[in-house]
Scaffold this active site. Structure first.
Site, PDB file in Angstrom:
ATOM      1  N   SER A 297       0.188  -3.141  -1.250  1.00  0.00           N
ATOM      2  CA  SER A 297       0.133  -2.441   0.017  1.00  0.00           C
ATOM      3  C   SER A 297      -0.486  -1.051  -0.112  1.00  0.00           C
ATOM      4  O   SER A 297      -1.667  -0.924  -0.430  1.00  0.00           O
ATOM      5  CB  SER A 297       1.552  -2.393   0.582  1.00  0.00           C
ATOM      6  OG  SER A 297       1.570  -1.993   1.904  1.00  0.00           O
ATOM      7  N   ASP A 308     -13.768   1.989  -4.734  1.00  0.00           N
ATOM      8  CA  ASP A 308     -14.951   1.801  -3.876  1.00  0.00           C
ATOM      9  C   ASP A 308     -15.778   3.071  -3.746  1.00  0.00           C
ATOM     10  O   ASP A 308     -16.999   3.004  -3.528  1.00  0.00           O
ATOM     11  CB  ASP A 308     -14.520   1.324  -2.486  1.00  0.00           C
ATOM     12  CG  ASP A 308     -14.104  -0.141  -2.493  1.00  0.00           C
ATOM     13  OD1 ASP A 308     -14.069  -0.743  -3.585  1.00  0.00           O
ATOM     14  OD2 ASP A 308     -13.817  -0.687  -1.409  1.00  0.00           O
ATOM     15  N   LYS A 322      -1.810  -7.412  -0.788  1.00  0.00           N
ATOM     16  CA  LYS A 322      -1.255  -7.296   0.568  1.00  0.00           C
ATOM     17  C   LYS A 322      -2.168  -6.404   1.402  1.00  0.00           C
ATOM     18  O   LYS A 322      -2.234  -5.197   1.177  1.00  0.00           O
ATOM     19  CB  LYS A 322       0.154  -6.705   0.537  1.00  0.00           C
ATOM     20  CG  LYS A 322       0.760  -6.549   1.937  1.00  0.00           C
ATOM     21  CD  LYS A 322       2.117  -5.893   1.867  1.00  0.00           C
ATOM     22  CE  LYS A 322       2.740  -5.794   3.253  1.00  0.00           C
ATOM     23  NZ  LYS A 322       1.991  -4.879   4.135  1.00  0.00           N
TER      24      LYS A 322
END
Length: 522
Positions: A297, A308, A322
């Site tokens: 999460s 990224d 998740k």
């Protein structure tokens, strides 16, 4: 924190699957759709029929709870119902403080046994000691009654500034003592520790993302920068998530102005993007993030944003997977539902939500077992990557969606293959309970030792592995420890250090020869 964790029998595979991502509160507008009203009336009338006409007395509240849970179970694995008791407990943990006396305790032989008073807590100020048995709170007997945990909590908590008179048995002096403790606000830390591993490398461990996490993180970051930190290691292992906005605040300290942190998309296709600001206090310098199969999460939001944006290196094993965002909605009776309202995506556009089938939550939560079977916890090449879900980082590196964050540097489990359950035993409360019981038998043999003397004593005593194996067997867990002696000894020694000296000494031992840290430092 006044708490008792019931870790035995151990649930070895269902770890951290219900990480929480809460975006805020929502109010539903009133609707006048006749079909919906008819369905609601039908349920209400059925409950009335049962209350008034059914042959036996029935607790219709429990029926309603089961009905709500059943409805949510057919949506997705993270839309859940929270009873008033669970909701109250979780709200307190996520709030980051409570009013009480401030002890870690373990119910041992049906008696509240103090593991350790929290630092600067009311209990410590009143000179409650590790090993004390709390027999009475005011005139209420607390031992030998098999009281539910909620009752124990309520007797030790209370209004700020109120006094509770504790009757305590102190084994070391073989005396009963009456000790007045004034209840205060006690913080529940979400950042376990921050420390310098060497002159330039700082380490910080986040156990969840709660209301106070960003402040705790920022304080630790500033402290380590003053000590000369140029490389930061963020440990998110076993971190099941928490508040989305608090994870964002942590990430904002690391990314440059206007770099994308995360975006969400609801069923209408509405996209909300969150960007970093120019206020970060560690926008330069190296960053490493440690994750494992129980990092979920909000932890995955942080790891995904770092990866990224090519801001740092992700180290460890594939995270839980998740990518669903819940909003919490309260009922008048103190219960609540967490309803999935959107999906989140990492800056490159990845959804890292692992596949699930509606109504098959149990199978979803046991997905960890397939990771053991496939061998991916020992070999990176065994991780199943969705080749059709390729994305590019800011600098053009290929990353994949479809089920968790895949680390840049893979580090296998430290336990020998075939003994995977030991990994979860060592990180559960079993070691803590075992150590407490050992100390309860011979606390006097440790009480006068300085830290260096303690380490020497533990290094010379190899009996605790055998004792721990017997302890587990008595609890119904038959596992051999012979092939993992050094690892087990490290965890046992670290737990002794925590209960005798504190968190700092625990981490000094537990991080020594840590496989993920070694992958970075060496």
């Amino acid at each position: 924190m006044e708490s008792k964790k019931n870790y035995l029998p151990l649930l070895l595979f269902a770890c951290v699957a219900m990480g929480i991502v809460i975006g805020g509160m929502i109010n539903f507008p009133k609707r006048t759709l006749s079909k919906q009203n008819a369905r609601k009336i039908k349920i209400e009338r059925l409950i009335d029929f049962i209350n008034e006409e059914y042959v036996d007395d029935v607790n219709t509240d429990s029926i309603v709870d089961k009905t709500v849970s059943s409805i949510l179970a057919n949506l997705d694995p993270h839309s859940v119902y929270l009873s008033p008791r669970i909701q109250s407990s979780e709200s307190e943990i996520m709030k980051g403080d409570f009013v009480g006396i401030g002890i870690n305790f373990y119910v041992y032989n049906d008696t509240i046994s103090v593991v350790k008073p929290l630092e600067n807590s009311p209990a410590q100020k009143a000179r409650i000691l590790s090993g004390d048995k709390i027999l009475y709170a005011d005139k209420t007997k607390l031992f030998g009654r098999k009281l539910p945990t909620d009752s124990l909590y309520n007797k030790l908590k209370g209004e700020e500034g109120s006094t509770v008179m504790l009757t305590v048995f102190r084994k070391s002096s073989n005396k009963k003592l009456k000790i007045a403790v004034v209840r205060e606000v006690v913080p529940i830390k979400s950042v376990d520790i921050n420390l310098m591993l060497n002159k330039t490398v700082g380490y910080i461990k986040i156990n969840r993302f709660a209301e106070n996490t960003a402040d705790e993180f920022r304080k630790g970051l500033e402290q380590m920068k003053k000590q000369g930190m140029t490389t930061l290691i963020i440990d998110l292992r076993e971190n099941g998530g928490g508040y989305l906005e608090k994870a964002v605040e942590v990430i904002d300290e690391l990314l440059k102005d206007k770099e994308l942190i995360v975006f969400t998309k609801n069923r209408k296709g509405t996209i909300e993007k969150t960007f970093a600001t120019a206020d970060g206090i560690f926008e330069n310098g190296k960053v490493y993030v440690l994750i494992d199969e129980n990092s979920a999460s909000a932890s995955e939001i942080l790891a995904g944003a770092i990866q990224d944006n090519d801001r740092g290196i992700i180290v460890g094993r594939r995270s839980f997977g998740k990518g669903l965002v819940q909003r919490e909605m309260d009922f008048d009776d103190g219960s609540a539902v967490r309803l999935t309202t959107s999906r989140y995506f990492t800056p490159s556009g990845r959804s890292i939500q692992k596949p699930y089938v509606k109504g098959e939550g149990e199978k979803y939560n046991k997905e960890a077992e397939t990771r053991f079977a496939s061998g991916e916890l020992y070999e990176k090449d065994k991780i199943k990557i969705a080749d059709t879900l390729k994305f590019k980082t800011k600098k053009g590196r290929t990353v994949y969606g479809g089920g968790g964050i895949v680390p840049d540097i893979f580090v296998p489990l430290e336990v020998k293959k075939g003994k995977e359950s030991l990994e979860y035993i060592l990180t559960s409360g079993a070691v803590g309970h075992f150590v407490f019981e050992q100390l309860d038998k011979s606390r006097s043999s440790f009480s006068a030792l300085k830290y260096d003397q303690f380490l020497t004593k533990m290094n010379k005593d190899a009996s605790y592995n055998t004792k721990f194996e017997s302890y587990l067997k008595d609890a119904g867990v038959d596992i051999k420890l012979a092939n993992n002696k050094a690892l087990v000894q490290k965890y046992i020694t670290a737990e002794f250090a925590r209960q005798l000296f504190g968190e700092s000494q625990y981490y000094q031992i537990i991080l020594k020869e840590d496989a993920m840290l070694n992958a970075i430092l060496k």
